[in-house]
Design an enzyme around this catalytic site. Structure first.
Site, PDB file in Angstrom:
ATOM      1  N   GLU A   7      -6.219  45.635  11.130  1.00 18.15           N
ATOM      2  CA  GLU A   7      -6.078  44.315  10.513  1.00 18.15           C
ATOM      3  C   GLU A   7      -7.403  43.592  10.331  1.00 18.15           C
ATOM      4  OE1 GLU A   7      -2.892  41.830  12.145  1.00 18.15           O
ATOM      5  OE2 GLU A   7      -2.125  43.624  13.110  1.00 18.15           O
ATOM      6  N   ASP A  83      -1.973  45.647  14.860  1.00 13.26           N
ATOM      7  CA  ASP A  83      -1.743  45.086  16.200  1.00 13.26           C
ATOM      8  C   ASP A  83      -0.388  45.494  16.782  1.00 13.26           C
ATOM      9  OD1 ASP A  83      -4.182  43.890  16.234  1.00 13.26           O
ATOM     10  OD2 ASP A  83      -3.475  41.892  15.689  1.00 13.26           O
ATOM     11  N   TYR A 296      -5.090  43.025  24.657  1.00 15.98           N
ATOM     12  CA  TYR A 296      -4.457  42.277  23.568  1.00 15.98           C
ATOM     13  C   TYR A 296      -4.062  40.883  24.035  1.00 15.98           C
ATOM     14  CZ  TYR A 296      -1.654  41.503  19.360  1.00 15.98           C
ATOM     15  OH  TYR A 296      -1.164  41.016  18.182  1.00 15.98           O
TER      16      TYR A 296
END
Length: 698
Positions: A7, A83, A296
């Site tokens: 991304e 993600d 994350y």
């Protein structure tokens, strides 16, 4: 050559380092498609065909898609590595559709930290796109589009509010209701009694706990003076209690707690916190290599992997000793938590905050240090304190004095707790003391504080509205729409925000109910688990909502525009306050038949108090395009004389004459800094550096 699509451009650079020359890593820069603005209501879905969505490529992503299609032609394989959450899964699905990839065979990589080991492991263990997660995201997008389009258009036409949304409107209601509590708060009078004792040449302030063996409460001045009289009598030590207190470390960070802690500790805005954490996750250059420093950042889990715990165990024992390691404790339940992810933690304990500091900005360093220490502390032993409570009494009053001694610092070796030791001397039962520095002060109870961004995020999490990926953006939307303002770290609803919340609560009570919003989040989770069908959730929402909407749009009143008390000079109509894209302005109430707009009279430039040396006109203060103030002639543009506001030449004997035209040299400012320039510019363009005059003196 294999094409890997992620991304973020930064993420693509970091991963590209790990995969080598056989792979080309490219970024989609977020979503590439969204629902079209077509069909019934402009929703972009076919209502009569089970709400089938119609997607179009975003106008600003056409070049990105064109580039990805070209790269695909030159690649042996396309791998998707977006993600690891609902939005990331949807992006991967859209990429597969646009690039015409086989959903059954296209590799989907999932990793929760951007490290060489994690990326290589994901590459060796790929999966396919999880369509349940895609359907969950798609449902959320469709429902949010329907709510957003219908309510926003209604509010714009009726009360001139910019937008409404499934999560943003409920969050606004939380802030508005709290503001109501603040406004309705009635202060109550109370009095405090101050008293101290002296021991070993030090004063110790006592805490009044009881008056005549009842809980101390002083409600008025008369009672306060009576209690003050009681302080004339000495007090004696009546009891000494020594106890041990254990304090557990806090859990590792999840999205909401990281935002709360950074908000309260560093006063960072949620948007800034999210940006910094994203940078630390995607990769920071250390010793010439991009390294993902934390896992994350969008997670509601407080779990840590077994591998990390084992590494942390060895690290803690080797650095601090065996007595400092404790291991994991039972995590608290988080409402609607999805435990597939880990907590936010450092990816490599060998990269300590001290090592990373030289490669990070100050704010990055603060956030990384906080995450690093909080994670280690969560696995360390409890802090143990010895608390000594000494009680002092006379005939009417009871006081206490507490002393705290740290027996074992445990996890607080990182100084994460604010309370330090509070040492007190040894006392003996029966020991007598004179009360010193006695006095009473009047106080009034204060209304509750306005919510900070961190507090609102905590409430959103507690009530189950929104998700880690939407907390920050929701608050930002409220600020952008000017429904709330942020001042001194707290959120205050504006008049328009209060009006919007009240109107929506009146006409759409279910939609503004936190339980309803939380239930919607639960249904989205059930779709992602494969236990509920997407179309059923949309139908259960859509038809009752549209039925209510049709009723409400005819019932809702139209908020009149505020008048200024002035009349339009063209048609005689009332002048009213309107909103435009550049803010509020005053215009005629008879628009569009009358388009009069009142022009605000600009305040003239302030005079300096002396005249221009060139033409004799008054000098005034002006500002350039960069907002910097300077002194110029009021006769501009006929006279272009200018000078700086802080000239370095103050002594008339020290003035310098221009060697080219005989004019005066003054201090001027450019984008490169200050310099000497001739007052006869632009006729004379002579300039000199500031230090030239000083050099001539030496």
């Amino acid at each position: 050559m294999k094409l890997v699509i992620v991304e973020s451009p930064t993420k693509s650079k970091t991963i590209g380092q790990y995969l080598g020359n056989d792979y080309h890593v490219e970024a989609s820069v977020g979503h590439i498609r969204d629902l079209a603005i077509s069909g019934v209501g402009g929703f972009g879905v076919d209502i009569n065909n089970d709400f089938k969505p119609n997607y179009v490529i975003d106008s600003d992503k056409k070049d990105v898609v064109k580039k990805l299609l070209a790269l695909k032609k030159d690649s042996d394989e396309v791998i998707l590595a977006t993600d690891p959450d609902r939005e990331g899964e949807a992006i991967a699905w859209h990429l597969a559709n646009v690039l015409d990839l086989d959903l059954d065979t296209t590799k989907r990589l999932e990793f929760h930290e951007i490290t060489k080991t994690s990326v290589k492991n994901a590459l060796e263990n790929p999966r396919t796109i999880n369509l349940n997660l895609v359907h969950s995201q798609e449902t959320r997008r469709i429902i949010d589009r329907i709510i957003g389009f219908k309510l926003s258009s209604l509010l714009r036409s009726k009360i001139r509010s910019q937008s409404a949304g499934r999560v943003q409107s409920v969050t606004l209601k939380i802030i508005v209701e709290h503001e109501k509590e603040i406004n309705e708060f009635v202060p109550e009078e109370y009095w405090n009694l101050d008293a101290s004792i002296s021991k070993e040449n030090k004063l110790y302030k006592l805490n009044l706990t009881k008056i005549d063996d009842k809980t101390a409460k002083i409600g008025n001045e008369e009672s306060a003076n009576l209690v003050l009289d009681y302080t004339k009598e000495d007090v004696k030590v009546s009891s000494i209690d020594v106890s041990k207190k254990t304090i557990q470390s806090k859990e590792p960070f999840r999205t909401s707690t990281l935002q709360q802690e950074c908000s309260s500790r560093f006063k960072f805005k949620t948007r800034e916190i999210t940006s910094i954490a994203q940078q630390l996750y995607e990769g920071v250059e250390i010793n010439g290599e991009l390294v993902g420093l934390i896992t994350y950042i969008r997670t509601d889990s407080t779990k840590l992997s077994d591998v990390f715990i084992e590494n942390a165990k060895n690290y803690i024992i080797n650095k601090y000793g065996e007595e400092y390691f404790k291991g994991t404790k039972r995590a608290k339940d988080v409402k609607l938590a999805q435990d597939a992810h880990e907590a936010i933690r450092p990816t490599n304990l060998d990269i300590t905050p001290e090592i990373a500091k030289q490669y990070l900005s100050l704010h990055q360093y603060k956030v990384y240090k906080l995450i690093y220490e909080r994670t280690l502390a969560s696995l360390m032993q409890d802090k143990i304190e010895e608390v000594t409570t000494v009680e002092f009494k006379n005939s009417h009053l009871t006081f206490t004095l507490k002393g705290i001694k740290v027996v074992f610092n445990g996890f607080d070796i990182f100084k994460l707790e604010e309370n330090d030791s509070c040492k007190i001397p040894e006392f003996i039962i029966g020991e007598s003391f004179e009360l010193l520095e006695t006095g009473v002060t009047q106080n009034f109870t204060k209304p509750p504080l306005r919510y900070s961004e961190g507090k609102v995020i905590k409430l959103m999490e507690d009530k189950g509205i929104g998700r880690p990926s939407t907390y920050s953006s929701t608050i930002q939307t409220l600020l952008t729409r000017k429904y709330v303002t942020l001042a001194q770290g707290t959120l205050k609803p504006t008049e328009q925000g209060i009006l919007t919340s009240n109107v929506l609560t009146k006409y759409f009570p279910d939609l503004m109910n936190t339980e309803y919003t939380a239930e919607m989040e639960t249904n989205l989770d059930k779709i992602s688990e494969g236990t509920v069908e997407e179309v059923n959730v949309i139908k259960d929402f859509y038809f009752p909502f549209i039925e209510l909407f049709e009723e409400v749009k005819n019932q809702m009143y139209k908020e009149p525009l505020k008048t200024t008390g002035e009349k339009c000079p063209i048609c005689g109509g009332d002048l009213v306050i309107r909103n435009g894209k550049h803010g509020e302005f005053i215009g005629c109430s008879n628009f569009p038949s009358c388009t009069y707009i009142k022009k605000e009279e600009k305040e003239g430039p302030k005079e300096v108090g002396r005249n221009c040396p060139n033409c004799g006109s008054p000098l005034v203060y002006r500002k350039n395009k960069r907002g910097q103030e300077f002194i110029g002639c009021s006769n501009f543009p006929k006279c272009r004389y200018i000078e700086g506001t802080t000239p370095l030449i103050n002594d008339p004997q020290d003035e310098k004459v221009c060697p080219e035209c005989g004019g005066k040299l003054v201090v001027k400012t450019s984008r490169r800094g200050q310099f000497y320039g001739c007052t006869n510019y632009p006729t004379c363009k002579h300039v000199e550096p500031l230090n030239k005059k000083k050099d001539e003196k030496n």
